[in-house]
Design a protein around this motif. Structure first.
Motif, PDB file in Angstrom:
ATOM      1  N   LYS A   1       0.826  -1.208   0.000  1.00 13.57           N
ATOM      2  CA  LYS A   1       0.000   0.000   0.000  1.00 13.57           C
ATOM      3  C   LYS A   1       0.864   1.263   0.000  1.00 13.57           C
ATOM      4  O   LYS A   1       0.608   2.193  -0.768  1.00 13.57           O
ATOM      5  N   PHE A   2       1.861   1.313   0.890  1.00 14.67           N
ATOM      6  CA  PHE A   2       2.626   2.541   1.090  1.00 14.67           C
ATOM      7  C   PHE A   2       3.919   2.615   0.277  1.00 14.67           C
ATOM      8  O   PHE A   2       4.402   3.707  -0.025  1.00 14.67           O
ATOM      9  N   PHE A   3       4.502   1.475  -0.063  1.00 11.75           N
ATOM     10  CA  PHE A   3       5.760   1.431  -0.822  1.00 11.75           C
ATOM     11  C   PHE A   3       5.666   0.343  -1.889  1.00 11.75           C
ATOM     12  O   PHE A   3       6.365  -0.666  -1.832  1.00 11.75           O
ATOM     13  N   PRO A   4       4.780   0.527  -2.867  1.00 14.74           N
ATOM     14  CA  PRO A   4       4.502  -0.530  -3.845  1.00 14.74           C
ATOM     15  C   PRO A   4       5.687  -0.922  -4.729  1.00 14.74           C
ATOM     16  O   PRO A   4       5.678  -2.008  -5.303  1.00 14.74           O
ATOM     17  N   SER A   5       6.691  -0.084  -4.828  1.00 10.70           N
ATOM     18  CA  SER A   5       7.834  -0.429  -5.673  1.00 10.70           C
ATOM     19  C   SER A   5       8.807  -1.389  -4.979  1.00 10.70           C
ATOM     20  O   SER A   5       9.696  -1.938  -5.629  1.00 10.70           O
TER      21      SER A   5
ATOM     22  N   SER B   1       6.439  -2.120  11.930  1.00  9.78           N
ATOM     23  CA  SER B   1       6.362  -2.915  10.709  1.00  9.78           C
ATOM     24  C   SER B   1       7.432  -2.396   9.759  1.00  9.78           C
ATOM     25  O   SER B   1       8.033  -1.342   9.987  1.00  9.78           O
ATOM     26  N   ALA B   2       7.654  -3.106   8.677  1.00 12.51           N
ATOM     27  CA  ALA B   2       8.595  -2.632   7.674  1.00 12.51           C
ATOM     28  C   ALA B   2       8.138  -1.279   7.128  1.00 12.51           C
ATOM     29  O   ALA B   2       8.952  -0.374   6.931  1.00 12.51           O
ATOM     30  N   ALA B   3       6.838  -1.127   6.906  1.00 14.08           N
ATOM     31  CA  ALA B   3       6.310   0.130   6.364  1.00 14.08           C
ATOM     32  C   ALA B   3       6.545   1.292   7.332  1.00 14.08           C
ATOM     33  O   ALA B   3       6.951   2.384   6.907  1.00 14.08           O
ATOM     34  N   SER B   4       6.309   1.093   8.622  1.00 16.41           N
ATOM     35  CA  SER B   4       6.528   2.196   9.559  1.00 16.41           C
ATOM     36  C   SER B   4       8.022   2.473   9.739  1.00 16.41           C
ATOM     37  O   SER B   4       8.428   3.633   9.837  1.00 16.41           O
ATOM     38  N   ALA B   5       8.857   1.423   9.751  1.00 15.30           N
ATOM     39  CA  ALA B   5      10.308   1.632   9.851  1.00 15.30           C
ATOM     40  C   ALA B   5      10.819   2.403   8.635  1.00 15.30           C
ATOM     41  O   ALA B   5      11.644   3.307   8.769  1.00 15.30           O
ATOM     42  N   LEU B   6      10.318   2.077   7.451  1.00 13.77           N
ATOM     43  CA  LEU B   6      10.744   2.770   6.246  1.00 13.77           C
ATOM     44  C   LEU B   6      10.242   4.218   6.237  1.00 13.77           C
ATOM     45  O   LEU B   6      10.952   5.120   5.780  1.00 13.77           O
ATOM     46  N   SER B   7       9.067   4.446   6.784  1.00 11.10           N
ATOM     47  CA  SER B   7       8.571   5.825   6.904  1.00 11.10           C
ATOM     48  C   SER B   7       9.492   6.654   7.778  1.00 11.10           C
ATOM     49  O   SER B   7       9.839   7.796   7.443  1.00 11.10           O
TER      50      SER B   7
END
Length: 183
Positions: free
Chosen positions: A22-26, A150-156
């Motif tokens: 959802k947040f980092f589709p690439s 999560s990976a998404a929050s860590a990447l944010s």
């Protein structure tokens, strides 16, 4: 009983995949080929937009995900490793400038620049030491040490760090603003 977190908790795995898509589709998910069973995401971000650096990032899950096992475990259970540019290269380039500013290595370390950059930590990856972006401080984890990162929050959080890092490297913000607790 399944050994790896993604086998023992498939619902958590599906939530991780859904959030990243959802947040980092690439970004794509894969497994390290070193026999560790560790999963990782890899992709590119350009948080400062057009004209900013493009960062090739690897997000590595520790096999303990989502549990933090030690109060000295920086970065949480999702490690953020910039592959390009490498933080070690940036730190090596910055250290002479930091030394010039603070005079001695001890003064530089006292200001949080012992590695040449704020908010990074060292860890082994493969057969070499690498510098990782610190997105989680263990002092903020309480109770049973289960973390919600999560990976998404860590990447944010890593994207926020990259923006501040680029601003700091370009001289747009001061050392104080680049340090923890001041932004």
């Amino acid at each position: 009983m399944a050994y790896y977190w993604y086998q023992s908790d498939p619902q958590l795995y599906q939530m991780e995949v859904a959030a990243m898509r959802k947040f980092f589709p690439s970004f794509t998910i894969d497994q390290l080929q070193d026999g560790s069973g560790r999963l990782y995401w890899r992709g590119k971000v350009q948080p400062t937009g057009e004209g900013g650096m493009v960062w090739d990032i690897m997000l590595l899950y520790k096999n303990t995900h989502p549990k933090v096992l030690s109060t000295s475990e920086y970065g949480g259970t999702v490690q953020i490793l910039p592959l390009s540019p490498r933080l070690k290269d940036i730190a090596d380039r910055m250290m002479p400038l930091v030394m010039e500013t603070y005079g001695t290595y001890d003064n530089a370390v006292a200001h949080g620049f012992g590695l040449g950059l704020p908010h990074i930590y060292r860890d082994n990856f493969g057969r070499q030491e690498e510098y990782f972006i610190c997105t989680a401080d263990p002092k903020y984890f309480k109770g049973d040490k289960t973390q919600s990162t999560s990976a998404a929050s860590a990447l944010s959080w890593a994207c926020k760090w990259i923006i501040l890092c680029e601003m700091w490297l370009n001289g747009e913000i001061s050392d104080d603003l680049a340090m923890e607790g001041n932004y």
